[in-house]
Scaffold this active site. Structure first.
Site, PDB file in Angstrom:
ATOM      1  N   LEU A  89       0.789  -1.229   0.000  1.00 15.86           N
ATOM      2  CA  LEU A  89       0.000   0.000   0.000  1.00 15.86           C
ATOM      3  C   LEU A  89       0.826   1.287   0.000  1.00 15.86           C
ATOM      4  CD1 LEU A  89      -2.802  -1.144   2.473  1.00 15.86           C
ATOM      5  CD2 LEU A  89      -2.706  -1.446   0.001  1.00 15.86           C
ATOM      6  N   CYS A  90       2.149   1.187  -0.077  1.00 21.39           N
ATOM      7  CA  CYS A  90       2.977   2.393  -0.217  1.00 21.39           C
ATOM      8  C   CYS A  90       2.888   2.890  -1.656  1.00 21.39           C
ATOM      9  CB  CYS A  90       4.443   2.107   0.108  1.00 21.39           C
ATOM     10  SG  CYS A  90       4.805   2.110   1.852  1.00 21.39           S
ATOM     11  N   HIS A  91       2.865   4.201  -1.803  1.00 22.92           N
ATOM     12  CA  HIS A  91       2.843   4.804  -3.133  1.00 22.92           C
ATOM     13  C   HIS A  91       4.245   4.835  -3.727  1.00 22.92           C
ATOM     14  CE1 HIS A  91      -0.820   6.417  -1.285  1.00 22.92           C
ATOM     15  NE2 HIS A  91      -1.279   6.548  -2.514  1.00 22.92           N
ATOM     16  N   MET A 127       8.551   6.011   5.065  1.00 25.21           N
ATOM     17  CA  MET A 127       8.755   4.580   4.846  1.00 25.21           C
ATOM     18  C   MET A 127       9.997   4.317   4.001  1.00 25.21           C
ATOM     19  SD  MET A 127       6.654   3.156   6.747  1.00 25.21           S
ATOM     20  CE  MET A 127       7.209   1.528   6.286  1.00 25.21           C
ATOM     21  N   GLU A 128      10.274   5.218   3.067  1.00 28.53           N
ATOM     22  CA  GLU A 128      11.473   5.062   2.233  1.00 28.53           C
ATOM     23  C   GLU A 128      12.739   5.206   3.080  1.00 28.53           C
ATOM     24  OE1 GLU A 128       8.086   5.457  -0.351  1.00 28.53           O
ATOM     25  OE2 GLU A 128       8.667   6.576   1.437  1.00 28.53           O
ATOM     26  N   ASP A 142      24.885  -9.011   6.471  1.00 25.98           N
ATOM     27  CA  ASP A 142      25.193 -10.014   5.447  1.00 25.98           C
ATOM     28  C   ASP A 142      26.672 -10.002   5.060  1.00 25.98           C
ATOM     29  OD1 ASP A 142      24.554 -11.996   3.383  1.00 25.98           O
ATOM     30  OD2 ASP A 142      25.000 -10.360   1.998  1.00 25.98           O
TER      31      ASP A 142
END
Length: 174
Positions: A89-91, A127-128, A142
């Site tokens: 649901l993120c644009h 969010m980014e 990693d």
């Protein structure tokens, strides 16, 4: 089931409803077409705690997989650009800038990560920034796990945001 308000209902302390849920309770992507385009920024951060010898290996450039911090920086930037593919649901956003910075923390020991993301758009870029910080931390893990499987990723959080209808935010200082 309680009826949820429409997407147009403002959020406040008396109406803490989630904007990604419609009146029937179904998930949906928020319509941002009516929002003004503004400059929005977000800063996010986190830490990777590790053995002092692991930090020394990373800083000396002696990790077997290559330059840990350069790779983590690129991974963070790439993650910010692909957040809409990873988080439902993120644009998709026309990101104008992403920076990923690392600060060695010998006393922890570990590495502090800080991301800044910027967009001129109709929705926020938090969010980014958070995705970039998370993926940069995962990449450090990693790249160095061959020498230290006990590393801990911690403290990933939004540090600051500017712009948009909800205004500015700065995380409380710990």
């Amino acid at each position: 089931m309680t009826k949820q308000p429409s997407n147009d209902t403002p959020k406040d302390a008396e109406n803490p409803n989630l904007t990604h849920i419609d009146a029937t309770g179904a998930a949906h992507m928020v319509d941002v077409s009516g929002k003004s385009v503004t400059t929005r920024t977000a800063r996010a951060g986190g830490r990777v705690r590790m053995a002092a010898s692991t930090l020394a290996t990373i800083l000396a450039g002696n990790a077997k997989k290559g330059d840990v911090l350069a790779t983590a920086r690129i991974a963070g930037i790439m993650a910010a650009k692909r957040t809409h593919e990873l988080i439902p649901l993120c644009h998709p956003l026309p990101i104008s800038k992403v920076t990923v910075e690392f600060t060695p923390l010998p006393d922890l020991p570990g590495i502090q990560i800080e991301v800044m993301a910027k967009v001129n758009g109709q929705t926020g870029i938090e969010m980014e920034a958070l995705t970039a910080a998370s993926v940069a931390a995962l990449t450090i893990y990693d790249m160095a796990k061959a020498v230290d499987k006990s590393m801990i990723i911690e403290g990933v959080q939004l540090l600051e945001k500017t712009g948009g209808k909800s205004g500015d935010y700065r995380a409380p200082i710990e």
